[in-house]
Scaffold this motif. Structure first.
Motif, mmCIF file in Angstrom:
data_model
loop_
_atom_site.group_PDB
_atom_site.id
_atom_site.type_symbol
_atom_site.label_atom_id
_atom_site.label_comp_id
_atom_site.label_asym_id
_atom_site.label_seq_id
_atom_site.Cartn_x
_atom_site.Cartn_y
_atom_site.Cartn_z
ATOM 1 N N HIS A 238 72.605 57.535 39.443
ATOM 2 C CA HIS A 238 71.563 58.565 39.448
ATOM 3 C C HIS A 238 70.345 58.238 40.296
ATOM 4 O O HIS A 238 69.851 59.078 41.049
ATOM 5 C CB HIS A 238 71.131 58.883 38.007
ATOM 6 C CG HIS A 238 70.083 59.935 37.957
ATOM 7 N ND1 HIS A 238 68.761 59.666 37.677
ATOM 8 C CD2 HIS A 238 70.137 61.264 38.210
ATOM 9 C CE1 HIS A 238 68.069 60.781 37.743
ATOM 10 N NE2 HIS A 238 68.881 61.770 38.054
ATOM 11 N N ARG B 219 69.029 60.730 43.143
ATOM 12 C CA ARG B 219 67.733 61.401 42.971
ATOM 13 C C ARG B 219 66.839 61.110 44.187
ATOM 14 O O ARG B 219 66.133 61.982 44.684
ATOM 15 C CB ARG B 219 67.097 60.921 41.663
ATOM 16 C CG ARG B 219 65.780 61.556 41.313
ATOM 17 C CD ARG B 219 65.963 62.798 40.458
ATOM 18 N NE ARG B 219 64.690 63.459 40.230
ATOM 19 C CZ ARG B 219 64.469 64.352 39.290
ATOM 20 N NH1 ARG B 219 65.413 64.743 38.476
ATOM 21 N NH2 ARG B 219 63.289 64.928 39.161
ATOM 22 N N ARG C 30 73.663 63.584 25.256
ATOM 23 C CA ARG C 30 73.645 62.242 25.839
ATOM 24 C C ARG C 30 74.688 61.409 25.101
ATOM 25 O O ARG C 30 75.075 61.757 23.979
ATOM 26 C CB ARG C 30 72.270 61.575 25.661
ATOM 27 C CG ARG C 30 71.133 62.249 26.408
ATOM 28 C CD ARG C 30 71.281 62.062 27.910
ATOM 29 N NE ARG C 30 70.106 62.526 28.639
ATOM 30 C CZ ARG C 30 69.942 63.759 29.113
ATOM 31 N NH1 ARG C 30 70.877 64.682 28.927
ATOM 32 N NH2 ARG C 30 68.857 64.083 29.766
ATOM 33 N N TYR D 62 70.015 66.922 22.096
ATOM 34 C CA TYR D 62 68.612 67.345 21.992
ATOM 35 C C TYR D 62 68.520 68.811 22.376
ATOM 36 O O TYR D 62 69.298 69.294 23.206
ATOM 37 C CB TYR D 62 67.679 66.442 22.810
ATOM 38 C CG TYR D 62 67.497 66.799 24.274
ATOM 39 C CD1 TYR D 62 68.278 66.216 25.271
ATOM 40 C CD2 TYR D 62 66.516 67.702 24.678
ATOM 41 C CE1 TYR D 62 68.076 66.514 26.615
ATOM 42 C CE2 TYR D 62 66.310 68.013 26.008
ATOM 43 C CZ TYR D 62 67.100 67.417 26.981
ATOM 44 O OH TYR D 62 66.902 67.724 28.304
ATOM 45 N N CYS E 268 64.278 68.022 35.148
ATOM 46 C CA CYS E 268 64.660 69.015 36.156
ATOM 47 C C CYS E 268 63.979 68.735 37.498
ATOM 48 O O CYS E 268 62.757 68.614 37.575
ATOM 49 C CB CYS E 268 64.250 70.403 35.655
ATOM 50 S SG CYS E 268 64.680 71.692 36.806
#
Ligand code: HEM
Length: 447
Positions: A96, A100, A326, A347, A391
């Motif tokens: 990730h 990102r 998760r 969540y 986000c």
């Protein structure tokens, strides 16, 4: 009520074999809202699978901030990976940070400013085409706006038009398919059921056209000031250009993550303005003062302050992304519970936003709660998630929604009239079933 592991309570009412499947299918939001009364960490069961729902903001924050321990995982993420490739939204923690870093420049302030020009143009064209009289289907109008704007942000070259069209047309079936397949046992996913076939067809069409667009851009070799050109010019840490599979996965991910969420947020906002004509009037005054009847632009954003609060409050009441999962990668501590590896955690922004312990009058629409003088519980407002997986398009979505809503109310008065109120439908996004609205041109409409 049984306690399985210390600090984790089992939600009552699980039936043999199916567990909590029926309340989850019948009224998932109502069911979720009952859970905090049993504890801070509550275990639910879906067939043979169990998941622990995290019911306090500070614990949700802990999960979001420790993304190496609480990694992406669970049936929806697995299906997202299958539909889109291993892009930034579904890849594991280990991939990730790099992904990102590669994508983040596309959401810099300079880029957002350029995207705003595309937004203004799209909003102007859409709202100029409305007429007094018959009702409009707000959901499909907002979908057209969000898909047109986001697709043009990603690829501007004329040669990519078939990709824009294929994605726009097929995305609803892809979305429905991801959600349905996540609920189906793996053995049923491969059967030639009509829903599976529709999903496969939609995915293949969008996938194929995006692949063609990538090939065309590579051959063309020119920069087109869009996200696809930027990705093709990006090099990873070893100095290698990104491969087609990764570029493809990121483009599909941005389309899927951005379009429906933003369209749904705008649709709810229009519905809420019809339900609250006093707020609509105040918003009209703000928009008329700043814009007259022209379409809103990037430069107007700082002055469209009430519009920003209306969007924020809409995202609180109806967070488009309402539930996420998760997986623990190792044994983890949360509150006073020890959570085994490979546990699915849930969540829910919806649950956090509607819990009266952390939100004053949680079910009422009150944009003024976002005036700077009011305080909020940290972690109780999470429409865009949090931590490293927050986000990437949050500012993009807020800009598009603010510019669109302001332009709409500057030009049009909105009312439900005698049209039926929408029903809330929790699927991949928290959508209204149908929002039909009567629009009347402000220059002709009575105040
Ligand atoms: C109102 C509109 C939107 C809402 C409510 C929303 C909500 C969210 C949420 C809650 C997450 C975190 C998911 C998780 O924790 O598992 C997320 C992630 C993401 N969103 Fe959005 N989103 C919106 C618009 C957009 C737009 C416009 C784009 C891009 C054009 C976008 C791209 C992404 C991406 C790529 C991720 C994954 C980020 C990562 O894992 O690093 N979203 N979104």
């Amino acid at each position: 009520m049984a306690t399985d592991h210390e600090g984790i309570t089992q939600a009552p009412g699980a039936l043999p074999i199916v567990g909590h499947l029926f309340p989850l299918l019948r009224d998932p939001l109502g069911f979720l809202k009952t859970l905090p009364s049993y504890g801070d960490l509550v275990q639910i069961r879906l067939g043979p699978q169990t998941a622990v729902v995290v019911c306090r903001p500070e614990l949700v924050q802990e999960v979001l901030l420790h993304d190496r321990i609480f990694d992406k995982g669970g049936p929806i993420i697995e299906r997202v990976g299958n539909a889109l490739g291993d892009g930034i939204a579904s890849c594991p923690h280990s991939a990730h940070r790099r992904q990102r870093r590669e994508l983040q420049p596309a959401f810099s302030r300079t880029c957002l400013r350029e995207y705003a020009a595309i937004m203004t143009e799209q909003i102007d064209t859409l709202t100029a085409g409305w007429h007094d009289g018959p009702t409009i289907d707000v959901g499909s109008q907002m979908y057209a706006l969000a898909s047109g704007t986001i697709a043009r942000t990603l690829f501007t070259a004329e040669a990519a038009r078939p990709a824009v069209e294929a994605v726009t047309e097929n995305l609803p079936d892809i979305f429905r398919g991801i959600y349905q397949q996540a609920l189906l046992p793996p053995s049923l996913r491969r059967l030639p059921l009509p829903s599976n076939l529709r999903y496969e067809r939609a995915r293949n069409r969008a996938w194929g056209e995006v692949s063609k667009a990538i090939s065309w851009y590579r051959q063309d070799g020119e920069g087109h000031s869009d996200v696809l050109s930027m990705l093709l010019a990006t090099h990873d840490d070893a100095g290698e250009a990104l491969g087609d599979a990764e570029v493809h996965a990121q483009i599909m991910t941005l389309l899927v993550a951005g379009i429906d969420t933003t369209a749904v947020a705008l649709t709810w906002a229009v519905h809420l303005l019809c339900q609250h004509p006093d707020v609509q009037e105040r918003l009209h005054v703000e928009a008329a003062k700043v814009l007259g009847t022209r379409a809103a632009t990037w430069e107007d954003l700082p002055q469209l302050e009430l519009a920003g609060r209306v969007i924020t409050e809409t995202l609180r009441l109806y967070p488009p992304g309402w539930i996420f999962t998760r997986m623990t990668t190792t044994e983890a501590r949360l509150a006073n519970a020890v959570i085994p590896p490979d546990t699915t955690l849930v969540y829910s922004p919806y649950l956090m936003h509607h819990d009266a312990r952390f939100n004053r009058r949680p079910d009422s629409f009150d944009p003024d709660r976002w005036l700077p003088e009011h305080e909020h519980v940290r972690g109780a407002f999470i429409p865009f998630g949090g931590g490293a997986r927050k986000c990437i398009g949050d500012a993009y979505a807020m800009n598009l929604a603010t510019l669109a809503l302001s332009t709409i109310v500057a030009r049009w008065r909105l009312s439900h009239g005698d049209v039926r109120r929408p029903r809330i439908e929790p699927r991949m996004t928290l959508s209204p079933n149908k929002v039909r609205v009567r629009v009347a041109c402000v220059e002709r409409a009575p105040v």
